[in-house]
Design a protein around this motif. Structure first.
Motif, mmCIF file in Angstrom:
data_model
loop_
_atom_site.group_PDB
_atom_site.id
_atom_site.type_symbol
_atom_site.label_atom_id
_atom_site.label_comp_id
_atom_site.label_asym_id
_atom_site.label_seq_id
_atom_site.Cartn_x
_atom_site.Cartn_y
_atom_site.Cartn_z
ATOM 1 N N TYR A 56 26.373 -34.710 -28.001
ATOM 2 C CA TYR A 56 24.921 -34.865 -27.981
ATOM 3 C C TYR A 56 24.308 -34.042 -26.851
ATOM 4 N N ARG A 57 23.082 -33.637 -27.038
ATOM 5 C CA ARG A 57 22.317 -32.963 -25.992
ATOM 6 C C ARG A 57 21.456 -34.003 -25.297
ATOM 7 N N CYS A 58 21.787 -34.294 -24.053
ATOM 8 C CA CYS A 58 21.053 -35.322 -23.304
ATOM 9 C C CYS A 58 19.997 -34.647 -22.435
ATOM 10 N N PRO A 59 18.731 -35.062 -22.573
ATOM 11 C CA PRO A 59 17.659 -34.416 -21.800
ATOM 12 C C PRO A 59 17.661 -34.770 -20.324
ATOM 13 N N GLY A 60 18.465 -35.762 -19.914
ATOM 14 C CA GLY A 60 18.456 -36.188 -18.524
ATOM 15 C C GLY A 60 17.356 -37.196 -18.262
ATOM 16 N N ALA A 61 16.973 -37.325 -17.012
ATOM 17 C CA ALA A 61 15.958 -38.309 -16.637
ATOM 18 C C ALA A 61 15.241 -37.846 -15.380
ATOM 19 N N ALA A 62 14.026 -38.348 -15.207
ATOM 20 C CA ALA A 62 13.241 -37.997 -14.022
ATOM 21 C C ALA A 62 13.570 -38.890 -12.834
ATOM 22 N N GLN A 63 13.754 -40.179 -13.083
ATOM 23 C CA GLN A 63 14.092 -41.144 -12.037
ATOM 24 C C GLN A 63 15.237 -42.044 -12.508
ATOM 25 N N PRO A 64 16.427 -41.955 -11.955
ATOM 26 C CA PRO A 64 16.801 -40.975 -10.934
ATOM 27 C C PRO A 64 16.874 -39.577 -11.523
ATOM 28 N N THR A 65 16.875 -38.567 -10.665
ATOM 29 C CA THR A 65 16.895 -37.186 -11.129
ATOM 30 C C THR A 65 18.237 -36.886 -11.788
ATOM 31 N N VAL A 66 18.203 -36.664 -13.087
ATOM 32 C CA VAL A 66 19.408 -36.375 -13.860
ATOM 33 C C VAL A 66 19.166 -35.099 -14.649
ATOM 34 N N PRO A 67 19.990 -34.061 -14.465
ATOM 35 C CA PRO A 67 19.761 -32.800 -15.170
ATOM 36 C C PRO A 67 20.164 -32.891 -16.643
ATOM 37 N N GLU A 68 19.683 -31.953 -17.428
ATOM 38 C CA GLU A 68 20.067 -31.871 -18.827
ATOM 39 C C GLU A 68 21.561 -31.605 -18.918
ATOM 40 N N HIS A 69 22.212 -32.237 -19.889
ATOM 41 C CA HIS A 69 23.659 -32.084 -19.993
ATOM 42 C C HIS A 69 24.137 -32.390 -21.403
ATOM 43 N N TRP A 70 25.389 -32.089 -21.662
ATOM 44 C CA TRP A 70 26.038 -32.417 -22.923
ATOM 45 C C TRP A 70 26.788 -33.731 -22.770
ATOM 46 N N HIS A 71 26.657 -34.600 -23.752
ATOM 47 C CA HIS A 71 27.270 -35.932 -23.710
ATOM 48 C C HIS A 71 28.280 -36.033 -24.854
ATOM 49 N N TYR A 72 29.554 -36.180 -24.501
ATOM 50 C CA TYR A 72 30.651 -36.250 -25.467
ATOM 51 C C TYR A 72 31.108 -37.699 -25.604
ATOM 52 N N ILE A 73 31.345 -38.143 -26.829
ATOM 53 C CA ILE A 73 31.743 -39.534 -27.090
ATOM 54 C C ILE A 73 32.897 -39.525 -28.089
ATOM 55 N N SER A 74 34.009 -40.139 -27.714
ATOM 56 C CA SER A 74 35.189 -40.155 -28.585
ATOM 57 C C SER A 74 35.106 -41.274 -29.611
ATOM 58 N N LEU A 75 35.828 -41.092 -30.703
ATOM 59 C CA LEU A 75 35.974 -42.127 -31.732
ATOM 60 C C LEU A 75 37.428 -42.129 -32.197
ATOM 61 N N GLY A 76 38.122 -43.215 -31.881
ATOM 62 C CA GLY A 76 39.510 -43.317 -32.299
ATOM 63 C C GLY A 76 40.397 -44.157 -31.406
ATOM 64 N N LEU A 77 40.020 -44.351 -30.148
ATOM 65 C CA LEU A 77 40.791 -45.247 -29.300
ATOM 66 C C LEU A 77 40.530 -46.702 -29.663
ATOM 67 N N SER A 78 39.355 -46.980 -30.168
ATOM 68 C CA SER A 78 39.057 -48.307 -30.717
ATOM 69 C C SER A 78 39.353 -48.292 -32.213
ATOM 70 N N ASP A 79 39.351 -49.454 -32.819
ATOM 71 C CA ASP A 79 39.636 -49.560 -34.255
ATOM 72 C C ASP A 79 38.381 -49.174 -35.036
ATOM 73 N N LEU A 80 38.462 -48.072 -35.747
ATOM 74 C CA LEU A 80 37.314 -47.589 -36.501
ATOM 75 C C LEU A 80 37.246 -48.170 -37.907
#
Length: 455
Positions: A56-80
């Motif tokens: 995902y493309r995460c826009p970040g946040a103003a408070q607290p200051t968080v820059p734009e970043h890529w957010h990776y999320i796995s699927l498979g360690l839990s029971d799908l």
């Protein structure tokens, strides 16, 4: 692995559905994120345990200051799927599969139009460890990787784990799922986490924007460690070690031991006077960190980590690993040893001061577990419950598991003699340290000394 986009249909399995819903809560405008998917699913014989990694493309946040970043999320360690194809069937009040999924937040570079895919392979490597060893991961754990996480030139070569700051733990029909975020760190920050504790180090990193900030975003272009950016943080580490000790209870390492009182015997040849038939377990320290991986070869993850699958069932590495004998109780008895020789490669040997200062002098225990075999070496301080060594019997072995009792005065003596390992410049191997009055010797050996003999 391949990249693709996905949609959520009415037949989405329950485990997948629960994670997708949580992701849609965070990213309602990205219903079909780019995914890296295993070409041949693990449950069809493929090598990659994670069916998907969503990006995902995460826009970040103003408070607290968080820059734009890529957010990776796995699927498979839990029971799908809930049908037993990968994980045993669960229940709502129990962990789903291993009970967690991995996440990773990577700072977006200005010229990037899409997420890099290398974090997905990094997550697959950690997932292979979990599946092979059946060890779960916990917030505060740390992993030594010894290579740039992206395979390029970078000081970010190791990992800490923390709870994802946005994704909420889930209670699904197939069980509970937490989200553990990978945080890239440099060598000095890993060493500080080892000497003190992972959670404390994460708090220090989060307090400085350029080392991750509040959401602990990994910046692969970061060229300075926390201690170069803010040298006063080193004082906080030293204070923590002095007052609290280390919560690292053991490492996987290149090591072995020999019974010097039995000529020709070593850590795999057991058979001397019986002390008792079933060793007790060491006192559990439930909040402690897991085994540290000291080998970054990716050819065989099952031999790089932990107890190499010796335990039956799934177990949290947050439990005290040193309390688990590496062989079944009923098959091997415990024997006393008059004199013993410990052998380590240089990397493991450099952790000896940490084990003594951060663990033994705080009344705790520390274990070196061989990554190449069954041998294990546990150092035990006075007052550790359940140990089968003590003042009258300082050295004893249960199968290939050796315990060494180290009283405080002897620990300080060893530390003094190992001073060159605290601030090493150039150590010429092999290097030997001896305490003949105690029947103990430590040998630091080159890597090839631990290679299996050629047939």
């Amino acid at each position: 692995m391949a990249s693709e986009r996905r949609g959520v249909g009415v037949t989405t399995p329950l485990g997948l559905q629960a994670i997708y819903q949580e992701c849609r809560r965070l990213y309602p405008s990205q219903p079909n994120p780019l995914q890296v998917t295993a070409i041949v699913k693990y449950w069809l014989g493929g090598p990659d345990p994670l069916d998907y990694v969503s990006m995902y493309r995460c826009p970040g946040a103003a408070q607290p200051t968080v820059p734009e970043h890529w957010h990776y999320i796995s699927l498979g360690l839990s029971d799908l799927y809930g049908d037993g194809r990968v994980h045993p069937r669960g229940a709502p009040d129990r962990p789903s599969g291993f009970g967690f999924e991995l996440t990773f937040r990577l700072k977006k570079e200005p010229d990037e139009t899409g997420p890099p895919t290398w974090p997905a392979e990094l997550m697959q490597a950690l997932a292979r460890y979990v599946f092979h060893s059946e060890n779960t991961l916990c917030a505060g754990d740390h992993v030594s990787w010894h290579a740039p996480l992206d395979g390029n030139e970078s000081r970010i070569q190791h990992m800490l784990l923390t709870s994802d700051p946005q994704l909420q733990p889930l209670r699904t029909p197939l069980g509970t799922v937490a989200f553990l975020q990978i945080v890239g760190v440099c060598q000095e920050e890993l060493q500080a986490a080892q000497r003190w504790n992972g959670v404390g180090m994460l708090h220090l990193l989060a307090s400085t924007p350029c080392t991750g900030g509040a959401w602990l975003i990994t910046d692969m272009r970061r060229g300075e460690s926390l201690f170069e950016i803010n040298p006063t943080q080193q004082e906080r580490i030293e204070q923590g070690v002095q007052t609290e000790g280390s919560n690292l209870s053991g490492v996987s390492a290149r090591c072995c031991w020999e019974d010097e009182s039995l000529p020709g015997a070593d850590g795999h040849d057991i058979g001397s006077p019986i002390l008792d038939s079933i060793p007790p377990r060491l006192g559990a320290e439930g909040a402690e960190a897991p085994w540290l991986r000291l080998d970054n070869s990716t050819s065989n993850e099952s031999q790089q980590w932990g107890w190499e699958g010796q335990r039956a069932g799934r177990r949290s590495v947050g439990e005290s690993e040193a309390s688990v004998p590496p062989v079944p109780h009923e098959l091997v008895r415990t024997r006393t040893i008059a004199a013993v020789s410990l052998r380590f490669n240089l990397e493991a040997g450099l952790l000896l001061p940490l084990a003594l200062r951060g663990r033994i002098l705080h009344g705790r225990h520390f274990t070196f577990k061989s990554i190449a075999g069954d041998a294990a070496i546990t150092m035990v301080a006075s007052g550790v419950e359940g140990a089968f060594v003590g003042p009258e019997c300082p050295y004893a072995a249960h199968g290939p598991w050796l315990q060494i009792f180290i009283p405080e005065r002897f620990a300080r003596r060893i530390l003094m003699d190992l001073q060159e390992l605290v601030t090493p410049t150039k150590i010429i191997l092999p290097r030997e340290f001896n305490w003949p009055d105690r029947g103990l010797s430590i040998h630091l050996l080159p890597e090839q000394a631990f290679d299996p003999p050629l047939l």
